[in-house]
Design an enzyme around this catalytic site. Structure first.
Site, PDB file in Angstrom:
ATOM      1  CD  GLN A   1     -48.436  35.969  87.677  1.00  0.00           C
ATOM      2  OE1 GLN A   1     -48.653  37.063  87.160  1.00  0.00           O
ATOM      3  NE2 GLN A   1     -48.934  34.862  87.185  1.00  0.00           N
ATOM      4  CB  SER A  24     -41.759  41.323  91.040  1.00  0.00           C
ATOM      5  OG  SER A  24     -41.765  40.275  90.088  1.00  0.00           O
ATOM      6  CE1 TYR A  25     -46.589  41.111  83.979  1.00  0.00           C
ATOM      7  CE2 TYR A  25     -48.472  40.087  85.063  1.00  0.00           C
ATOM      8  CZ  TYR A  25     -47.893  40.653  83.944  1.00  0.00           C
ATOM      9  OH  TYR A  25     -48.624  40.778  82.786  1.00  0.00           O
ATOM     10  CB  ALA A  26     -49.219  41.427  91.185  1.00  0.00           C
ATOM     11  CE  LYS A  84     -47.722  44.357  83.210  1.00  0.00           C
ATOM     12  NZ  LYS A  84     -47.327  45.188  82.040  1.00  0.00           N
TER      13      LYS A  84
END
Length: 250
Positions: free
Chosen positions: A150, A152-154, A157
């Protein structure tokens, strides 16, 4: 009716957590403009909100389109005359190992998450100043504990969290509260996990101290109502973990 006479703008409101927030806001008296990519789902949620007496407007739009975003704020103000609550919930990403994270994968997460949040906050600021409004942005345990696949997501965020803390510091003088929600909920993605990979789903539930997955409306939506209402007027720059105790921030 904690949100009576308030106008809320919500991204990703057609389904999942966004829909849950819209329903919770509507039941507290808010008028709502919400954005979604899927027109069929958006119209269905709009009809749900209208059926419970909410003055609701669905805007079909892709938050990946930076140039379009300011016009969504303009349309909200044209319809309702103001914005009291801004909820940046929309996010798209692909889960792949770090070494397989291409520029396109990173751009997808940053554009739909960080860039849309930043542009909508900037565009809404004059209206939020006028109402001493509330901003609710979304973060995730993925960035706090470094979940595998994760990247890119982490990264997105955690960038949103930094952006929100700066905004909380700078916008406090205008009476604007900026806070973050980090949820675990029965979103469509989690429901698919339960159907397709029940063992993985059960393992996820076992790691939640309260031993259940949160409900999009009654758990996440109600927490959002708190942050959107006068009950949270002396809270800003904070991350509210609405995850059944999975991550305990110290």
């Amino acid at each position: 009716m904690k949100l009576k006479d308030k106008v809320a703008f919500v991204t990703g409101g057609s389904s999942g957590i966004g829909r849950g927030i819209c329903l919770a806001f509507a039941k507290e008296g808010a008028s709502i403009v919400f954005v979604g990519l899927n027109e069929e789902k958006g119209k269905r949620t709009e009809n749900e909100l209208l059926a419970i007496g909410c003055d609701a407007l669905f805007l079909q739009a892709d938050v990946n389109n930076r140039e379009l975003l300011p016009s969504l704020i303009d349309k909200t103000v044209e319809r309702f005359g103001k914005i009291d609550i801004l909820v940046n919930n929309a996010q798209s990403s692909k889960n792949v190992p770090l070494e397989e994270t291409t520029d396109d994968v990173m751009d997808l997460a940053l554009n739909t998450g960080l860039w849309s949040t930043f542009i909508l906050m900037r565009s809404a600021l004059p209206h939020l100043k006028a109402t001493k409004g509330k901003v609710i942005n979304f973060v995730s345990a993925a960035g706090m504990i470094g979940l595998s696949k994760q990247a890119s997501y982490a990264a997105t965020k955690e960038a949103i969290r930094g952006l929100s803390r700066v905004a909380a510091t700078e916008w406090g003088r205008y009476g604007i509260n900026v806070n973050l929600l980090s949820p675990i909920a029965n979103s469509p993605g989690v429901e698919r996990l339960q159907e397709e990979h029940p063992n993985a789903y059960n393992k996820m539930v076992s790691l939640v101290p309260l031993k259940r997955i949160g409900d999009c409306e009654h758990d996440i939506g109600r927490a959002a109502v708190f942050l959107a209402s006068s009950d949270s007027e002396y809270i800003t720059g904070q991350t509210l973990m609405v995850d059944g105790g999975t991550v305990m921030v110290r």
